[in-house]
Design a protein around this motif. Sequence first.
Motif, PDB file in Angstrom:
ATOM      1  N   ASP A  82      -3.799   7.072   1.937  1.00 38.66           N
ATOM      2  CA  ASP A  82      -3.562   7.899   0.765  1.00 38.66           C
ATOM      3  C   ASP A  82      -4.891   8.441   0.241  1.00 38.66           C
ATOM      4  N   TYR A  84       5.605  10.023  -0.975  1.00 41.36           N
ATOM      5  CA  TYR A  84       4.441  10.816  -0.596  1.00 41.36           C
ATOM      6  C   TYR A  84       4.904  12.202  -0.156  1.00 41.36           C
ATOM      7  N   LYS A 108       0.247  11.141  -2.760  1.00 39.06           N
ATOM      8  CA  LYS A 108       1.360  10.514  -3.451  1.00 39.06           C
ATOM      9  C   LYS A 108       2.094  11.534  -4.319  1.00 39.06           C
TER      10      LYS A 108
END
Length: 338
Positions: free
Chosen positions: A95, A182, A236
Motif C-alpha cells: 500500500d 483498495y 486504499k
Amino acid sequence: MKKQPSPLPRRRMLQLSLGATAGILTTAAGCNTSTGETAQSGGTSASCDVTPDQTLGPFYPHVKNGDGDVDLTTIQGKEGQAQGQVIRIRGRILDENCQPVEKALVEVWQANHAGRYSHEGDTENPIPLDPHFEGWGEMATDANGDYAFKTIKPGAYSFGDPSIIENWRTPHIHFKVSRRGYHEIVTQMYFEGEALNATDTVIQELPEGERAPFILASGQQEDNIPVFNFNLTLKKVATSKERLAAIDACTGKYEMSLPLRPPNEEVVIHREAQRLFLDLPGYATVELKPQGQDDFLATSVNCRLVFNRNEEGSVNSVTIHSILKSDKKAPVVAPKTA
C-alpha cells in the motif's frame, strides 16, 4: 528485428489500436527498486507511490480457459511445455505506506513467445497458437504481499502495417491487481534492452522519467531461469471518516484574489454534509465542485481552486486558476489565514 509477418486483417488492427492507444494516468510509479526489494525486505529505499494504470488492452481473459495457475508454461492434463525462454516474475503488492497487502488477487496475461494471445479475440492473428502455453494465470498474495509466476518471455507483435515501426507492441505482460478496500490497478511490465521499447505506443504515454520501474532487467537467476521483480502499489479506498477529514482540512479563511472580484478579500470556505462552499463577502455562496483530490471547480466565479497541503497533510493555501479565456494571468496562491 525478426522476420515480420504479413499485414493483419483490418478488424484485428482496430482491436489492437484501441487497446494500444488508450490513455495512461501520469502519477508516479510504484515500489520497484534496482534490486527488486522494498523497504520491508531491507533493500534500497522505496517510493511506494501508487502504481499508475495502463491500458487493459483487447485480450483480458474474461473467459478463463485452462487451469490458470502460477505456471503458465504447462497446462494441466497435457504433456509438453510452452516454447520460448522460461522466466519467473516475482514481486510484492504494497500500500502507499509500503505495508504488504495480503490476499490481493494478481492476474497476469500475455502473448506467447511468437506474439499470439490465447484469446478468442485474437483468432485472425496469423501467428500460430502454442498448445502448451496457458496465456494467463492468477494467485492471491501471501501475508508478506508476495506473488510469483513462471511463464515465458512474450514475443512482439504488430497491430497494423508491420512496415511501420509504431505499429509494433514491444514484449510485455499485463497485470490486474485487486483487493477489497483498495483501488484496483491495471498495468504492464516490459523488458530492458528491447528495441521496440523506444517506439511502443503504450510506453510512450508514460512520462519519460516514470518509465524505468516498468522496464525490467533480470536481477538474478533461479535454477538457470531469469527472475524479474515487479512490485506494485495499491491505494486504499478512503473511508467516509477519512473523506470528511480531507474535506474539513480545506475549510477556513483565505485571503483570495478571485477573477472579477476585489483583490485580497477574506473569503470563508465551509462544509455542508460532503460538499464545500465558498462564501463571498456581502454577495453569495458558491458550491465548489470536486474534479479530483484537492481540486475543485467554481465556474460561477470563473475559477478552479487547488488546495495545497504540507508534509503533515494540512492545507496551508489554495492556488487559484482563472478559467476565463480572456484572463492571461498566472495562477495565484492564496494563503490560509485561519
